[in-house]
Design a protein around this motif. Structure first.
Motif, PDB file in Angstrom:
ATOM      1  N   ILE A  66       0.845  -1.204   0.000  1.00 60.42           N
ATOM      2  CA  ILE A  66       0.000   0.000   0.000  1.00 60.42           C
ATOM      3  C   ILE A  66       0.883   1.257   0.000  1.00 60.42           C
ATOM      4  O   ILE A  66       0.607   2.234  -0.706  1.00 60.42           O
ATOM      5  N   ILE A  67       1.952   1.226   0.788  1.00 58.19           N
ATOM      6  CA  ILE A  67       2.887   2.359   0.785  1.00 58.19           C
ATOM      7  C   ILE A  67       3.531   2.511  -0.590  1.00 58.19           C
ATOM      8  O   ILE A  67       3.756   3.640  -1.066  1.00 58.19           O
ATOM      9  N   THR A  68       3.815   1.406  -1.262  1.00 55.65           N
ATOM     10  CA  THR A  68       4.376   1.473  -2.618  1.00 55.65           C
ATOM     11  C   THR A  68       3.414   2.148  -3.580  1.00 55.65           C
ATOM     12  O   THR A  68       3.816   2.994  -4.397  1.00 55.65           O
ATOM     13  N   MET A  69       2.124   1.788  -3.502  1.00 56.19           N
ATOM     14  CA  MET A  69       1.134   2.410  -4.385  1.00 56.19           C
ATOM     15  C   MET A  69       0.982   3.902  -4.100  1.00 56.19           C
ATOM     16  O   MET A  69       0.661   4.683  -5.002  1.00 56.19           O
ATOM     17  N   ALA A  70       1.219   4.317  -2.859  1.00 51.19           N
ATOM     18  CA  ALA A  70       1.151   5.746  -2.526  1.00 51.19           C
ATOM     19  C   ALA A  70       2.349   6.521  -3.060  1.00 51.19           C
ATOM     20  O   ALA A  70       2.336   7.751  -3.059  1.00 51.19           O
ATOM     21  N   GLN A  71       3.387   5.826  -3.537  1.00 47.76           N
ATOM     22  CA  GLN A  71       4.572   6.421  -4.155  1.00 47.76           C
ATOM     23  C   GLN A  71       5.267   7.435  -3.235  1.00 47.76           C
ATOM     24  O   GLN A  71       5.139   8.644  -3.407  1.00 47.76           O
ATOM     25  N   PRO A  72       6.011   6.958  -2.245  1.00 41.76           N
ATOM     26  CA  PRO A  72       6.783   7.883  -1.400  1.00 41.76           C
ATOM     27  C   PRO A  72       7.927   8.514  -2.186  1.00 41.76           C
ATOM     28  O   PRO A  72       8.578   7.852  -2.992  1.00 41.76           O
ATOM     29  N   VAL A  73       8.155   9.798  -1.953  1.00 41.54           N
ATOM     30  CA  VAL A  73       9.214  10.531  -2.642  1.00 41.54           C
ATOM     31  C   VAL A  73       9.867  11.493  -1.659  1.00 41.54           C
ATOM     32  O   VAL A  73       9.305  11.831  -0.612  1.00 41.54           O
ATOM     33  N   ILE A  74      11.057  11.943  -2.003  1.00 41.15           N
ATOM     34  CA  ILE A  74      11.748  13.013  -1.288  1.00 41.15           C
ATOM     35  C   ILE A  74      11.807  14.203  -2.232  1.00 41.15           C
ATOM     36  O   ILE A  74      12.389  14.131  -3.312  1.00 41.15           O
ATOM     37  N   LEU A  75      11.172  15.299  -1.859  1.00 47.29           N
ATOM     38  CA  LEU A  75      11.137  16.490  -2.694  1.00 47.29           C
ATOM     39  C   LEU A  75      12.469  17.209  -2.645  1.00 47.29           C
ATOM     40  O   LEU A  75      13.058  17.374  -1.575  1.00 47.29           O
ATOM     41  N   ASP A  76      12.921  17.650  -3.802  1.00 51.84           N
ATOM     42  CA  ASP A  76      14.150  18.429  -3.880  1.00 51.84           C
ATOM     43  C   ASP A  76      13.882  19.831  -3.349  1.00 51.84           C
ATOM     44  O   ASP A  76      12.862  20.440  -3.651  1.00 51.84           O
ATOM     45  N   SER A  77      14.787  20.339  -2.529  1.00 52.36           N
ATOM     46  CA  SER A  77      14.585  21.654  -1.923  1.00 52.36           C
ATOM     47  C   SER A  77      14.780  22.792  -2.913  1.00 52.36           C
ATOM     48  O   SER A  77      14.425  23.929  -2.622  1.00 52.36           O
ATOM     49  N   THR A  78      15.354  22.508  -4.087  1.00 46.16           N
ATOM     50  CA  THR A  78      15.581  23.551  -5.097  1.00 46.16           C
ATOM     51  C   THR A  78      14.503  23.467  -6.154  1.00 46.16           C
ATOM     52  O   THR A  78      14.490  22.533  -6.951  1.00 46.16           O
ATOM     53  N   PRO A  79      13.552  24.423  -6.170  1.00 47.15           N
ATOM     54  CA  PRO A  79      12.496  24.379  -7.186  1.00 47.15           C
ATOM     55  C   PRO A  79      13.026  24.792  -8.541  1.00 47.15           C
ATOM     56  O   PRO A  79      13.990  25.543  -8.665  1.00 47.15           O
ATOM     57  N   ILE A  80      12.394  24.313  -9.573  1.00 51.36           N
ATOM     58  CA  ILE A  80      12.761  24.644 -10.946  1.00 51.36           C
ATOM     59  C   ILE A  80      11.626  25.435 -11.550  1.00 51.36           C
ATOM     60  O   ILE A  80      10.486  24.986 -11.566  1.00 51.36           O
TER      61      ILE A  80
END
Length: 381
Positions: A66-80
């Protein structure tokens, strides 16, 4: 860490925990009206993992899936930064103190520099001054040469014209008259320019792309290992082939999407590039990128754009080549510099052509002709 699809956690996690709660807390056989001596004779020797341990592994695997389907990510602190904002600036020509209105318009323009700005003027009619442009110098000259008017503005006509415009992110009206409508920012003093700047920062933040590092393969891999342990711990009559389990779990859910046509599209794009059909090659790379985006595809698309003479678009895609490959990164950086140099050469050539045209026009003027004051032409819109 955050989740791209937290709705899976909301809708699946609670029912799964409830299901396994009843599964793990089911009454064992010893609670029936059977004597313990008989149960000892009927109970098989435990050479594998017990039922409780195996069900616990299945529970943990289900939660990890279930956690895999929720797609955990780490957001990059530098926006583009993404695409430029479309901003409309409307200037009231019928103000009594038009010089103050012009000064507020120029100050607002300098605040909005870097975006696509469309300038118009209005009194009892609405006039188009400039289409969408990010050239602050030209827009500033047009505003400085704008002439005042003695006619009062028609708010209903202005609102009607603005309502017909599509893809507008912000409307700034320079006037001292009251304006109705919460979507329009009215600038009548220097303090209102601060509100325009704050609104611009909010819009820029919502129009930015943020890079993220995917983490879904960690819970997915752990879930596969736990399921493998749970299935391997079954008795002989309940065991399944370990090879079958590995084959089932190594099948990618997206394997059906990458068909022969995708590889043919990539091959056609490469052949078109080698044949010198750079526009066709860029189009094919763009179609392939919609389904299989990667730094290498962006780099190839930028090369095709560069060779076709579209240096600004090539510069855009060279800047989007985000990769840890040092060779590809160095090539993209080198080609980016070449694109910038080509853009500068084109701009210099345009400026030279403009100067030559102005020089030729000046030479055809009669001698002694007096200088005429420049004034921005108004075209009713």
């Amino acid at each position: 860490m955050s989740f791209l699809h937290p709705e899976f956690l909301l809708w699946l996690l609670a029912p799964t925990l409830i299901l396994f709660y009843f599964w793990l807390t089911q009454k064992p056989l010893r609670t029936l009206n059977v004597r313990e001596e008989i149960l000892e004779k009927l109970r098989a020797p435990e050479t594998t993992m017990g039922l409780l341990g195996r069900n616990t592994l299945f529970l943990l695997s289900a939660v990890l899936l279930i956690i895999t389907m929720a797609q955990p990510v780490i957001l990059d602190s530098t926006p583009i930064k993404g695409k430029g904002l479309h901003i409309v600036m409307a200037i009231d020509r019928g103000e009594e103190n038009f010089e103050l209105t012009r000064s507020l318009a120029l100050s607002s323009l300098y605040t909005l520099l870097g975006e696509e700005i469309e300038v118009m003027a209005f009194d009892e009619k609405v006039y188009g001054i400039s289409p969408r442009s990010n050239d602050g110098g030209i827009l500033g000259e047009l505003i400085r040469d704008l002439s005042p008017s003695s006619k009062r503005f028609n708010q209903m006509l202005l609102e009607e014209k603005l309502s017909r415009m599509d893809d507008v992110d912000m409307v700034v009206v320079i006037t001292h008259q009251p304006i109705e409508g919460g979507s329009v920012l009215r600038v009548s003093s220097s303090a209102d320019i601060i509100n325009v700047h704050e609104k611009l920062l909010q819009l820029r933040d919502t129009h930015r792309l943020r890079m993220h590092i995917p983490l879904f393969f960690y819970p997915l891999g752990l879930a596969m290992v736990l399921i493998l342990f749970a299935l391997s711990s079954m008795s002989k009559r309940q065991s399944v082939s370990v090879g079958t389990v590995l084959i089932l779990f190594t099948l990618s859910p997206d394997s059906g999407n990458a068909g022969i046509l995708d590889f043919k599209l990539l091959a056609d794009a490469s052949q078109a590039y080698e044949a010198g059909a750079y526009e066709k090659s860029e189009r094919l790379y763009g179609e392939y990128q919609l389904a299989h985006d990667s730094p290498q595809v962006r780099y190839n698309r930028a090369n095709a754009l560069y060779m076709s003479g579209r240096y600004a678009r090539a510069k855009y895609w060279y800047e989007k080549v985000y990769t840890s490959d040092p060779l590809l990164r160095e090539r993209a950086r080198h080609n980016l510099k070449q694109s910038i140099r080509k853009i500068e050469e084109v701009e210099e050539q345009k400026k030279g052509d403009v100067k030559e045209t102005a020089r030729s026009e000046a030479s055809t003027l009669p001698q002694g002709l007096k200088h005429v004051k420049r004034e921005t032409k108004l075209f009713e819109w």
